[in-house]
Scaffold this active site. Structure first.
Site, PDB file in Angstrom:
ATOM      1  CB  ILE A  16     -11.194 -10.836  15.171  1.00 44.10           C
ATOM      2  CG1 ILE A  16      -9.982 -10.031  14.693  1.00 44.10           C
ATOM      3  CG2 ILE A  16     -11.416 -12.076  14.307  1.00 44.10           C
ATOM      4  CD1 ILE A  16     -10.132  -9.380  13.334  1.00 44.10           C
ATOM      5  CE  LYS A 204      -3.265 -12.947  11.080  1.00 39.81           C
ATOM      6  NZ  LYS A 204      -4.357 -12.130  10.662  1.00 39.81           N
ATOM      7  NE  ARG A 244       9.007  -9.719 -13.876  1.00 37.41           N
ATOM      8  CZ  ARG A 244       8.693  -9.434 -15.132  1.00 37.41           C
ATOM      9  NH1 ARG A 244       7.522  -9.776 -15.613  1.00 37.41           N
ATOM     10  NH2 ARG A 244       9.544  -8.793 -15.911  1.00 37.41           N
ATOM     11  CB  CYS A 258      -2.079  -7.444  12.325  1.00 35.98           C
ATOM     12  SG  CYS A 258      -3.707  -7.367  13.052  1.00 35.98           S
TER      13      CYS A 258
HETATM   14  N1  SAJ Z   1       1.071   1.208   6.436  1.00 31.77           N
HETATM   15  C1  SAJ Z   1       2.128   1.914   5.892  1.00 31.77           C
HETATM   16  N2  SAJ Z   1       2.327   1.851   4.532  1.00 31.77           N
HETATM   17  C2  SAJ Z   1       1.498   1.148   3.724  1.00 31.77           C
HETATM   18  C3  SAJ Z   1       0.433   0.431   4.287  1.00 31.77           C
HETATM   19  C4  SAJ Z   1       0.247   0.477   5.655  1.00 31.77           C
HETATM   20  O1  SAJ Z   1       2.912   2.576   6.581  1.00 31.77           O
HETATM   21  O2  SAJ Z   1       1.729   1.158   2.504  1.00 31.77           O
HETATM   22  C5  SAJ Z   1       0.832   1.256   7.887  1.00 31.77           C
HETATM   23  C6  SAJ Z   1      -0.550   1.778   8.247  1.00 31.77           C
HETATM   24  O3  SAJ Z   1      -0.587   3.175   8.290  1.00 31.77           O
HETATM   25  C7  SAJ Z   1      -0.780   1.128   9.602  1.00 31.77           C
HETATM   26  C8  SAJ Z   1      -0.045  -0.205   9.485  1.00 31.77           C
HETATM   27  O4  SAJ Z   1       0.835  -0.065   8.381  1.00 31.77           O
HETATM   28  O5  SAJ Z   1      -0.203   1.877  10.646  1.00 31.77           O
HETATM   29  C9  SAJ Z   1      -0.900  -1.422   9.286  1.00 31.77           C
HETATM   30  O6  SAJ Z   1      -2.018  -1.114   8.502  1.00 31.77           O
HETATM   31  P1  SAJ Z   1      -2.570  -2.024   7.319  1.00 31.77           P
HETATM   32  O7  SAJ Z   1      -3.710  -1.295   6.732  1.00 31.77           O
HETATM   33  O8  SAJ Z   1      -1.493  -2.390   6.373  1.00 31.77           O
HETATM   34  O9  SAJ Z   1      -2.981  -3.398   8.022  1.00 31.77           O
HETATM   35  P2  SAJ Z   1      -3.814  -3.773   9.355  1.00 31.77           P
HETATM   36  O10 SAJ Z   1      -2.853  -3.931  10.481  1.00 31.77           O
HETATM   37  O11 SAJ Z   1      -4.950  -2.844   9.554  1.00 31.77           O
HETATM   38  O12 SAJ Z   1      -4.386  -5.207   8.948  1.00 31.77           O
HETATM   39  C10 SAJ Z   1      -3.482  -6.253   8.593  1.00 31.77           C
HETATM   40  C11 SAJ Z   1      -3.938  -6.899   7.274  1.00 31.77           C
HETATM   41  N3  SAJ Z   1      -2.905  -7.813   6.784  1.00 31.77           N
HETATM   42  C12 SAJ Z   1      -2.428  -7.758   5.530  1.00 31.77           C
HETATM   43  O13 SAJ Z   1      -2.793  -6.914   4.729  1.00 31.77           O
HETATM   44  C13 SAJ Z   1      -1.415  -8.780   5.147  1.00 31.77           C
HETATM   45  C14 SAJ Z   1      -5.256  -7.629   7.500  1.00 31.77           C
HETATM   46  O14 SAJ Z   1      -5.638  -8.318   6.309  1.00 31.77           O
HETATM   47  C15 SAJ Z   1      -5.107  -8.646   8.644  1.00 31.77           C
HETATM   48  O15 SAJ Z   1      -6.340  -9.285   8.911  1.00 31.77           O
HETATM   49  C16 SAJ Z   1      -4.707  -7.873   9.890  1.00 31.77           C
HETATM   50  O16 SAJ Z   1      -3.458  -7.222   9.634  1.00 31.77           O
HETATM   51  C17 SAJ Z   1      -4.581  -8.891  11.032  1.00 31.77           C
HETATM   52  O17 SAJ Z   1      -5.478  -8.888  11.902  1.00 31.77           O
HETATM   53  O18 SAJ Z   1      -3.671  -9.722  11.000  1.00 31.77           O
END
Ligand code: SAJ
Length: 409
Positions: A16, A204, A244, A258
């Site tokens: 970050i 957050k 929805r 995260c």
């Molecule tokens: N994942 C699933 N199913 C999904 C989406 C994701 O199993 O439908 C998994 C991914 O494979 C991965 C994990 O979840 O292992 C997290 O990935 P992600 O792409 O959902 O999110 P991050 O951790 O890369 O980033 C998140 C984001 N937060 C949200 O979308 C609410 C990002 O915007 C934040 O800045 C980041 O966390 C953070 O630093 O907090």
């Protein structure tokens, strides 16, 4: 002049801090980037980025041209942006703010009167009151202004999201919040909301918790559908056609620093209140083991007995990045090791160093050595090489392959 002519020192040049520092510098702000890791600072000074991310190289070049400096020292500045790591204690599930507290302590040694300290690092609600606020007070530096500006960018699309996401700025003092807003507005084209610190902290963690709970719901549905022999992806696809309903996708687990971590802060702080969150996190954490069981079932079904010929395709926590923090494939391998089983083969196009045993660095050699392939990450490379998987036993944990006979979680 943009950014209110503030001189900025960004402390912590990780996933970050680095892009944030580069973004400010390339938008005309005078920026120094500080990190206590000498090797990391050396790499940046030598003109190289420290991790792969779309658009980062170009941004780095722009920032260097604009005069960004990198150092291990904290410098005199109007505004300090603290983006150091905030791990959580695996046992108590509470955030460990030690690195933030220590960075703020160091800032006080260099900060001129009235300087602002912006905490970007993710912290649990109340951390600033409990752990950060006392630091300047004890040092007799009540002139220091505190702000929390939690980051929201997603690895894989960080540069775009830094420019376009809406942001939250939490401040004790509205005028200070507005000044920090002006700084971020030097590059951020999204809406910037100014609120108080506790609200910013809570939003957050709630954002990431919302996503974690939704993924856990999808994972639970996958297990129910497996039990019933039904197609979870088709069910989610149809449900999401309702105006929805927006269910996320099941997967082999949740990684990253995260979504797999922040919700635990709420469980750690409110164990008797955060029940849904607690169960959701346990569901997500159990997915690598669920996949391990699926591998076992599918091997049996296909008469495969040699674990040494089963390979995990993908080691990172998500697609198209080289980030392995809390990665589900690594969790799966750790679980396998705990069961005293021989490690599976692994391959990831983004990981060139040897991280785990039995890692192969060439796709064709990896596929030659595998009878069964487990797709652990949605890398584009895997879709592009789908044809090479034809004829093998394949467990596709993300439903990205359109091949006959592919197994799912
Ligand atoms: N994942 C699933 N199913 C999904 C989406 C994701 O199993 O439908 C998994 C991914 O494979 C991965 C994990 O979840 O292992 C997290 O990935 P992600 O792409 O959902 O999110 P991050 O951790 O890369 O980033 C998140 C984001 N937060 C949200 O979308 C609410 C990002 O915007 C934040 O800045 C980041 O966390 C953070 O630093 O907090």
């Amino acid at each position: 002049m943009n950014g209110g002519e503030q001189v900025v020192n960004v402390i912590g040049l990780g996933y970050i801090g680095l892009p944030t520092a580069l973004m400010l510098a390339s938008h005309g702000i005078e920026v120094t980037g500080t990190d206590c890791n000498e090797e990391l600072v050396g790499t940046l000074k030598a003109g190289k980025t420290t991790f792969k991310e779309k658009g980062l190289e170009e941004l780095f070049a722009d920032a260097v041209k604009a005069g960004i400096r990198f150092t291990t020292e904290i410098e005199t500045a109007d505004t300090y942006i603290v983006s150091v790591q905030t791990p959580y204690d695996k046992f108590s599930k509470k955030v460990d703010p030690a690195a933030v507290v220590s960075a703020v302590r160091d800032v006080l040694k260099a900060a001129p009167e009235g300087a602002t300290v912006v905490i970007e690092a993710t912290i649990s609600p109340g951390t600033i009151d409990r752990s950060v606020r006392p630091v300047p007070k004890e040092a007799g530096r009540e002139d220091i202004r505190r702000v929390h500006a939690p980051e929201r960018i997603i690895p894989g699309n960080m540069v775009y999201e830094l420019l376009h996401n809406n942001r939250t700025i939490g401040a004790d003092d509205r005028a200070v919040g507005e000044r920090v807003k002006e700084l971020y507005a030097s590059f951020c084209e999204g809406e910037i909301v100014v609120t108080d610190i506790r609200t910013a902290e809570m939003t957050k963690v709630v954002e990431n918790t919302f996503r974690a709970v939704n993924i856990a719901f999808a994972n639970e549905l996958a297990k129910i559908c497996r039990h019933e022999g039904m197609d979870v992806y088709e069910i989610i696809r149809i449900c999401n056609m309702h105006p929805r309903v927006n269910i996320l996708q099941p997967g082999p687990g949740v990684g990253g620093h995260c979504i797999s971590v922040d919700p635990w802060f709420l469980v750690g702080d409110y164990p008797s209140l955060a029940k849904v969150i607690d169960e959701a996190m346990k569901t997500n954490d159990g997915m690598p083991d669920f996949v391990l069981n699926r591998i076992h079932e599918i091997m049996k079904e296909n008469g495969l007995t040699d674990v040494g010929r089963v390979g995990l395709y993908g080691l990172t926590y998500k697609e198209n990045v080289d980030d392995m923090r809390e990665s589900p494939p690594l969790q799966l391998l750790a679980s396998q090791e705990r069961h005293l089983a021989a490690p599976l083969l692994t391959y990831d196009p983004y990981i060139t160093e040897d991280i785990v045993p039995n890692q192969v660095h060439d796709l064709d050699a990896f596929l030659d050595a595998c009878d069964m392939v487990v797709v652990m990450v949605k890398h584009d490379e895997i879709r592009e090489n789908a044809e090479k998987l034809r004829g093998k036993v394949v467990l596709d944990c993300h439903n990205i392959l359109d091949l006959p006979g592919v197994y799912h979680i």
